[in-house]
Design a protein around this motif. Structure first.
Motif, PDB file in Angstrom:
ATOM      1  N   TYR A  99       0.819  -1.219   0.000  1.00 22.94           N
ATOM      2  CA  TYR A  99       0.000   0.000   0.000  1.00 22.94           C
ATOM      3  C   TYR A  99       0.848   1.262   0.000  1.00 22.94           C
ATOM      4  CZ  TYR A  99      -3.778  -3.197   0.939  1.00 22.94           C
ATOM      5  OH  TYR A  99      -4.672  -4.222   0.854  1.00 22.94           O
ATOM      6  N   CYS A 106      -3.330   5.669   2.256  1.00 19.94           N
ATOM      7  CA  CYS A 106      -3.681   4.259   2.472  1.00 19.94           C
ATOM      8  C   CYS A 106      -3.948   3.957   3.944  1.00 19.94           C
ATOM      9  CB  CYS A 106      -2.570   3.356   1.935  1.00 19.94           C
ATOM     10  SG  CYS A 106      -2.265   3.596   0.183  1.00 19.94           S
ATOM     11  N   TRP A 109      -5.869   0.674   5.451  1.00 18.66           N
ATOM     12  CA  TRP A 109      -6.009  -0.401   4.469  1.00 18.66           C
ATOM     13  C   TRP A 109      -5.439  -1.717   4.990  1.00 18.66           C
ATOM     14  CZ3 TRP A 109      -5.146   1.478  -1.228  1.00 18.66           C
ATOM     15  CH2 TRP A 109      -6.044   2.509  -1.503  1.00 18.66           C
ATOM     16  N   SER A 159      -8.323  -5.227   8.720  1.00 19.58           N
ATOM     17  CA  SER A 159      -8.294  -4.876   7.308  1.00 19.58           C
ATOM     18  C   SER A 159      -7.118  -5.557   6.627  1.00 19.58           C
ATOM     19  CB  SER A 159      -8.186  -3.355   7.159  1.00 19.58           C
ATOM     20  OG  SER A 159      -8.200  -2.981   5.797  1.00 19.58           O
TER      21      SER A 159
END
Length: 177
Positions: A99, A106, A109, A159
């Motif tokens: 990322y 990001c 994420w 995540s």
């Protein structure tokens, strides 16, 4: 140091000449190793789909190769280390491998917790928010071994997937070898 493990890669000698052991899978009778989701499937190699390398430069370290290979996974990824019961210092090494490579925000994420012997020691690790793409991140935690083991796990992955590049374990007890 009792253990220095390059979680996703080969044996490695760092800039100080310290030896890091190559990644290996845990099996009964071994003193250390990793376990992942693949252990649930007898016909699948133990590290299948959860070991990677990337080759971009890693900022914040002279030991880029140690951060360029890693293990990734969710709640079933864990590392087990045989040690005498007692207190230990664990150094956990990370780098965000995906990322933010192309820019953008990001944050969130990749978001995960880290536990040692089922006690959460790091919450909401967000490597991109903390350091950005491909930058060395080191976290130190203390833990108490029980029943002769230290187990590093990722009990909550909010995540994507947890990542870990290396683990080092030390103790101040000079009688432990």
């Amino acid at each position: 140091y009792l253990y220095r493990v390059n979680c996703g890669g080969a044996e490695y000698a760092d800039v100080n000449g310290s030896r890091w052991l190559a990644a290996r899978d845990f099996a009964p009778g071994k003193s250390w190793g990793s376990v992942s989701w693949a252990a649930d499937y007898p016909d699948v190699p133990p590290a299948f789909g959860s070991r990677r390398e990337f080759h971009d430069a890693i900022a914040g370290t002279e030991d880029e190769a140690l951060f360029q290979s890693y293990r990734y996974g969710r709640e079933k990824l864990r590392y087990r280390f045989a040690v005498p019961d007692g207190d230990y210092r664990l150094e956990l090494y990370f780098a965000e491998p995906w990322y933010g490579r192309g820019g953008g925000d990001c944050t969130g994420w990749r978001l995960f917790d880290v536990a040692v012997n089922d006690r959460t020691v790091l919450r909401d690790v967000d490597l991109w928010r903390e350091a950005g793409y491909a930058r060395a991140v080191r976290k130190g935690v203390t833990a108490r071994a029980r029943d002769g083991w230290l187990e590093v796990s990722f009990p909550r992955v909010a995540s994507y997937q947890a990542v870990i590049a290396a683990i080092a374990i030390s103790t101040a007890d000079q009688t432990v070898r």
